[in-house]
Motif scaffolding. Structure first.
Motif, PDB file in Angstrom:
ATOM      1  N   LYS A 120       0.812  -1.213   0.000  1.00 52.59           N
ATOM      2  CA  LYS A 120       0.000   0.000   0.000  1.00 52.59           C
ATOM      3  C   LYS A 120       0.852   1.272   0.000  1.00 52.59           C
ATOM      4  O   LYS A 120       0.303   2.374  -0.068  1.00 52.59           O
ATOM      5  CB  LYS A 120      -0.918   0.024   1.216  1.00 52.59           C
ATOM      6  N   GLY A 121       2.149   1.114   0.111  1.00 51.52           N
ATOM      7  CA  GLY A 121       3.037   2.273   0.115  1.00 51.52           C
ATOM      8  C   GLY A 121       4.203   2.034  -0.832  1.00 51.52           C
ATOM      9  O   GLY A 121       4.114   1.271  -1.785  1.00 51.52           O
ATOM     10  N   ILE A 122       5.330   2.675  -0.549  1.00 50.64           N
ATOM     11  CA  ILE A 122       6.510   2.602  -1.404  1.00 50.64           C
ATOM     12  C   ILE A 122       7.455   1.506  -0.925  1.00 50.64           C
ATOM     13  O   ILE A 122       7.665   1.330   0.270  1.00 50.64           O
ATOM     14  CB  ILE A 122       7.250   3.964  -1.409  1.00 50.64           C
ATOM     15  N   ALA A 123       8.013   0.778  -1.879  1.00 48.12           N
ATOM     16  CA  ALA A 123       9.065  -0.197  -1.590  1.00 48.12           C
ATOM     17  C   ALA A 123      10.197   0.052  -2.572  1.00 48.12           C
ATOM     18  O   ALA A 123      10.018  -0.093  -3.785  1.00 48.12           O
ATOM     19  CB  ALA A 123       8.549  -1.627  -1.731  1.00 48.12           C
ATOM     20  N   ARG A 124      11.344   0.444  -2.050  1.00 45.99           N
ATOM     21  CA  ARG A 124      12.514   0.701  -2.903  1.00 45.99           C
ATOM     22  C   ARG A 124      13.677  -0.208  -2.482  1.00 45.99           C
ATOM     23  O   ARG A 124      13.746  -0.660  -1.350  1.00 45.99           O
ATOM     24  CB  ARG A 124      12.964   2.152  -2.790  1.00 45.99           C
ATOM     25  N   GLY A 125      14.605  -0.421  -3.398  1.00 42.03           N
ATOM     26  CA  GLY A 125      15.825  -1.145  -3.065  1.00 42.03           C
ATOM     27  C   GLY A 125      15.531  -2.497  -2.452  1.00 42.03           C
ATOM     28  O   GLY A 125      14.830  -3.332  -3.028  1.00 42.03           O
ATOM     29  N   GLY A 126      16.079  -2.717  -1.239  1.00 43.17           N
ATOM     30  CA  GLY A 126      15.854  -3.981  -0.557  1.00 43.17           C
ATOM     31  C   GLY A 126      14.395  -4.236  -0.255  1.00 43.17           C
ATOM     32  O   GLY A 126      13.969  -5.395  -0.161  1.00 43.17           O
ATOM     33  N   GLY A 127      13.601  -3.191  -0.107  1.00 44.10           N
ATOM     34  CA  GLY A 127      12.162  -3.358   0.094  1.00 44.10           C
ATOM     35  C   GLY A 127      11.485  -3.893  -1.141  1.00 44.10           C
ATOM     36  O   GLY A 127      10.611  -4.765  -1.071  1.00 44.10           O
ATOM     37  N   ALA A 128      11.891  -3.381  -2.315  1.00 37.86           N
ATOM     38  CA  ALA A 128      11.334  -3.880  -3.571  1.00 37.86           C
ATOM     39  C   ALA A 128      11.766  -5.321  -3.807  1.00 37.86           C
ATOM     40  O   ALA A 128      10.993  -6.128  -4.331  1.00 37.86           O
ATOM     41  CB  ALA A 128      11.782  -2.996  -4.733  1.00 37.86           C
ATOM     42  N   GLU A 129      12.990  -5.657  -3.408  1.00 52.28           N
ATOM     43  CA  GLU A 129      13.459  -7.033  -3.561  1.00 52.28           C
ATOM     44  C   GLU A 129      12.657  -7.985  -2.682  1.00 52.28           C
ATOM     45  O   GLU A 129      12.391  -9.126  -3.062  1.00 52.28           O
ATOM     46  CB  GLU A 129      14.947  -7.109  -3.245  1.00 52.28           C
ATOM     47  N   PHE A 130      12.274  -7.516  -1.508  1.00 55.72           N
ATOM     48  CA  PHE A 130      11.416  -8.324  -0.634  1.00 55.72           C
ATOM     49  C   PHE A 130      10.090  -8.612  -1.332  1.00 55.72           C
ATOM     50  O   PHE A 130       9.608  -9.749  -1.329  1.00 55.72           O
ATOM     51  CB  PHE A 130      11.174  -7.586   0.682  1.00 55.72           C
ATOM     52  N   VAL A 131       9.506  -7.595  -1.942  1.00 56.17           N
ATOM     53  CA  VAL A 131       8.244  -7.771  -2.665  1.00 56.17           C
ATOM     54  C   VAL A 131       8.413  -8.777  -3.798  1.00 56.17           C
ATOM     55  O   VAL A 131       7.577  -9.666  -4.002  1.00 56.17           O
ATOM     56  CB  VAL A 131       7.755  -6.417  -3.218  1.00 56.17           C
ATOM     57  N   THR A 132       9.509  -8.654  -4.535  1.00 55.13           N
ATOM     58  CA  THR A 132       9.751  -9.522  -5.682  1.00 55.13           C
ATOM     59  C   THR A 132       9.995 -10.963  -5.262  1.00 55.13           C
ATOM     60  O   THR A 132       9.624 -11.905  -5.975  1.00 55.13           O
ATOM     61  CB  THR A 132      10.955  -9.005  -6.490  1.00 55.13           C
ATOM     62  N   ALA A 133      10.618 -11.160  -4.098  1.00 48.97           N
ATOM     63  CA  ALA A 133      10.919 -12.511  -3.615  1.00 48.97           C
ATOM     64  C   ALA A 133       9.688 -13.238  -3.106  1.00 48.97           C
ATOM     65  O   ALA A 133       9.645 -14.469  -3.116  1.00 48.97           O
ATOM     66  CB  ALA A 133      11.976 -12.446  -2.517  1.00 48.97           C
ATOM     67  N   ALA A 134       8.694 -12.495  -2.635  1.00 44.03           N
ATOM     68  CA  ALA A 134       7.485 -13.127  -2.098  1.00 44.03           C
ATOM     69  C   ALA A 134       6.782 -13.933  -3.187  1.00 44.03           C
ATOM     70  O   ALA A 134       6.907 -13.650  -4.380  1.00 44.03           O
ATOM     71  CB  ALA A 134       6.543 -12.071  -1.531  1.00 44.03           C
TER      72      ALA A 134
END
Length: 266
Positions: free
Chosen positions: A107-121
């Motif tokens: 629901k918010g922003i995911a950058r860098g390692g946060g975006a990688e977490f999203v992609t890994a899920a």
């Protein structure tokens, strides 16, 4: 269960994990350690894990710029990381190798390692109005180091993966869905109900289906056949098929609503 950095709530086989690392939910060493401890402590009764954020603006902003200040925690994480993986890659692989299905509600922003977490899920669903993603490492003079170079090309074309990593722009949810970065983008008012229903549907599946499906994905035809055969000839599967036929399977009316018919079988 509540820790300093995340909240855990379990109901009907679904664990909801909410990140809460103010002010912007950076991915710190302490957060990674807490997450690892919570995930490894989940019981076998948990079938689905949904991740979200207590911060309406940020899912996980990025890796904590001051993470080297947590040297003791980093050393501990490194010692337990699988061989050949850094601590950030270990987080992504931990998600991918869990027996449970992992779902990100963005629901918010995911950058860098946060975006990688999203992609890994295993799955990710983003708010059309608020969900945003970026691999902005190139702007910092580095490349992604938490799995993006491996995960993104599995979800999209090489050109799009390069656009994300080298263009280093913030992607809106609709474009991310079009590229295959996330499963789909949904109106913010609908995302909670959608993810909750999906999680409940998956959690209600028969024992062994989730872990077997995750295990055999992309492992080859033999692994798929072995996993299917281990489940296909059980008494419970035979019972489901029998009851399905009794309740209208392979009739026009039954087949039009076959998913609901199968879910109704107890």
């Amino acid at each position: 269960m509540t820790t300093k950095l995340l909240h855990l709530h379990i109901k009907n086989g679904v664990a909801n994990i909410t990140f809460n690392n103010p002010p912007v939910n950076v991915l710190s060493g302490s957060l990674m350690k807490s997450l690892k401890e919570v995930l490894h402590g989940l019981s076998n009764d948990v079938k689905v894990i949904v991740f979200d954020s207590a911060n309406p603006d940020f899912f996980i902003a990025h890796v904590d710029i001051n993470i080297l200040d947590e040297q003791d925690v980093l050393n501990e994480l490194l010692q337990t990381a699988p061989e050949g993986l850094n601590i950030f890659q270990a987080v992504g692989e931990m998600l991918r190798n869990l027996p449970q299905v992992t779902i990100v509600k963005l629901k918010g922003i995911a950058r860098g390692g946060g975006a990688e977490f999203v992609t890994a899920a295993d799955m990710s669903f983003a708010s059309l109005e608020k969900g945003k993603l970026a691999q902005c490492e190139a702007l910092m003079g580095i490349i992604p180091g938490g799995g993006a170079t491996q995960y993104l090309p599995a979800k999209m074309t090489r050109g799009r993966a390069l656009e994300i990593m080298l263009g280093a722009d913030l992607f809106d949810a609709a474009t991310a869905a079009q590229y295959g970065w996330i499963n789909r983008a949904l109106p913010d008012a609908e995302i909670d109900a959608f993810v909750d229903q999906l999680a409940q549907n998956i959690a209600a599946l028969e024992e062994g289906i989730i872990s077997t499906t995750k295990k055999v994905l992309a492992a080859g035809f033999k692994a798929e056949n072995d996993g299917w055969a281990a489940l296909a000839f059980t008494p419970r599967t035979a019972e489901i098929m029998k009851k399905a036929m009794e309740n209208g399977a392979q009739t026009v009316a039954g087949e039009l609503e076959i998913e609901s018919l199968l879910r109704s079988i107890k």
